[in-house]
Write a protein that holds these residues in place. Structure first.
Motif, PDB file in Angstrom:
ATOM      1  N   ARG A   1       0.825  -1.225   0.000  1.00  0.00           N
ATOM      2  CA  ARG A   1       0.000   0.000   0.000  1.00  0.00           C
ATOM      3  C   ARG A   1       0.851   1.262   0.000  1.00  0.00           C
ATOM      4  O   ARG A   1       2.049   1.231   0.155  1.00  0.00           O
ATOM      5  N   GLY A   2       0.190   2.395  -0.157  1.00  0.00           N
ATOM      6  CA  GLY A   2       0.949   3.644  -0.119  1.00  0.00           C
ATOM      7  C   GLY A   2       0.882   4.205   1.281  1.00  0.00           C
ATOM      8  O   GLY A   2       0.242   5.193   1.536  1.00  0.00           O
ATOM      9  N   ARG A   3       1.575   3.578   2.203  1.00  0.00           N
ATOM     10  CA  ARG A   3       1.377   3.914   3.597  1.00  0.00           C
ATOM     11  C   ARG A   3       2.168   5.140   4.025  1.00  0.00           C
ATOM     12  O   ARG A   3       3.364   5.211   3.802  1.00  0.00           O
ATOM     13  N   LEU A   4       1.470   6.058   4.716  1.00  0.00           N
ATOM     14  CA  LEU A   4       2.157   7.243   5.196  1.00  0.00           C
ATOM     15  C   LEU A   4       3.099   6.896   6.324  1.00  0.00           C
ATOM     16  O   LEU A   4       4.199   7.398   6.418  1.00  0.00           O
TER      17      LEU A   4
END
Lengths: 135, 311
Positions: free
Chosen positions: B117-120
């Motif tokens: 995922r594009g995890r912060l």
């Protein structure tokens, strides 16, 4: 972060043709879903165990062997035993209209997608129905 | 399902509660934090092992062989298998379970697939959080498998107490892991597919490279082991080496320092996440537009947001 739709794509039974399953896996991925692909020759027990550990919203079963009237009801029965009847179960493959009607009416299969179904239609169905019964 | 009841249930061996809890921490936000706060006091006993290496090195197969070896020794094994999220659709196909079929039906094993995922907060956070839950559920070894192809993956390896880097023969003249910076993070090298031609050469190259690295007296010397994961060959020696590494950390008193460094990273990531969440007030969109139009600079805008949020 919003919760992603998680889908288990599995092939119950003994046929070795997983092209359809892979096409579906890819289409669902391209629609932004997380697809857990478990490969060929899965028993209903293995499918339900994987669905449990992965906490999926949807199980997609691809079956071409003709054993669908035995294997698919077994999957939904095991799900029920585990208290997982909120998981949406859809099937694809070579399944006659008559069998499809029985699977839907009596065995908890939400939809049957035969040859020629568009991936578009499948994605739309899953988006609308997935995760509605949970949380 | 009531989230507050999940922790006692997963401690009692309820696998469904564990699976649901992992979903909640993966999704993030306040429910994830509440769950982690409840799980944290019950975790800390598990040994986290990171397994990384290039695509096709046989990591999933090796993880399976190692898990089987630990099971023979009566150890409960949790597995987190990470695959990349498509940057275009946000979806992912997670296929590591295909090679882990042999572990099915064993209540002493729990496998969870995770998309990057594009995890912060970073992928390292998400896997570390899931590991806390597996730990609380009394899995004694937690294996975290990632493709070793970038900084994020190296970070995950770093979060583990023991990091295993998997190589294969015939990947070219020089060892690719040097480029990815994995030589420095490895506590243990495994040359998998060791029945292939060139395995000896790969082992020799790795050993030579390790001899060139600066070495403090008494420090851990990463062993280079071989395996044929498809045949389960080499798994016992690797499990032994992981145990020796764990004992080394304990004896040298570095286990504490490692835990301290890991805690610092976790805390920094948590501060980042919460600060960002609080800064995302009504002024957020407006400031984004002004930075895009070059009327503001990002640091000045950040200062303003943090001040407004009282941070």
């Amino acid at each position: 972060m919003e919760r992603k739709i998680r889908v288990l794509v599995a092939k119950p039974g003994l046929d070795g043709h997983d092209r359809g399953a892979k096409v579906i896996a890819r289409a669902l991925r391209d629609a932004g879903m997380e697809v857990i692909y478990t490969g060929l020759q899965q028993t209903p027990e293995m499918i339900v165990e994987a669905a449990l550990q992965e906490d999926v919203d949807v199980i997609g079963l691809s079956i071409l062997s003709g054993a669908h009237m035995t294997l698919l009801p077994k999957v939904t029965r095991l799900l029920k035993e585990q208290g997982m009847d909120d998981v949406l179960v859809v099937a694809g493959g070579i399944i006659s209209d008559e069998d499809a009607a029985t699977l839907k009416a009596q065995h908890g299969i939400a939809a049957v997608f035969g040859p020629g179904s568009s991936t578009h239609e499948i994605v739309k169905f899953i988006r609308e129905k997935a995760g509605v019964a949970r949380d | 399902m009531d989230p507050s009841s999940l922790i006692p249930r997963l401690q009692d061996g309820d696998r469904r509660a564990l699976a649901r809890a992992i979903t909640i921490v993966e999704t993030g936000g306040p429910p994830a934090r509440a769950l982690l706060a409840a799980a944290y006091p019950h975790a800390g006993a598990a040994h986290l092992v990171g397994i990384t290496g290039p695509p096709g090195a046989g990591k999933s197969t090796l993880v399976t062989a190692l898990a089987q070896e630990w099971r023979r020794r009566g150890v409960r094994v949790g597995i987190i298998a990470v695959d990349p999220t498509s940057p275009y659709s946000g979806g992912a196909v997670l296929g590591d379970r295909i090679r882990m079929q042999a572990l099915g039906g064993d209540p002493g094993v729990f496998i969870r697939s995770m998309a990057s995922r594009g995890r912060l907060g970073g992928l390292a956070r998400a896997t570390a959080d899931a590991a806390v839950l597996l730990d609380a559920a009394r899995f004694q070894v937690v294996l975290i498998e990632t493709v070793g192809a970038g900084q994020g993956e190296v970070d995950i390896a770093r979060a583990a107490r023991t990091t295993v880097v998997v190589e294969v023969p015939g990947m070219g003249d020089d060892v690719q892991s040097i480029k990815a910076g994995m030589l420095e993070v490895a506590d243990l090298f495994v040359v998998n597919k060791a029945d292939r031609e060139g395995a000896d050469k790969t082992v020799r190259q790795l050993r030579a490279m390790l001899h060139l690295a600066p070495h403090a007296p008494g420090a851990w010397e990463p062993p280079v082991l071989t395996a044929v994961a498809t045949a389960g060959q080499g798994a016992d020696a690797i499990v032994d080496a992981v145990a020796r590494h764990a004992a080394h950390l304990e004896a040298r008193g570095v286990a504490g320092a490692h835990a301290h460094a890991a805690a610092e990273r976790e805390l920094a990531a948590a501060v980042q996440e919460l600060a960002l969440e609080r800064a995302r007030g009504p002024a957020w969109e407006d400031l984004v537009a002004r930075v895009a139009a070059r009327e503001r600079d990002p640091y000045g805008a950040a200062e303003e947001l943090l001040r407004a949020a009282g941070i």
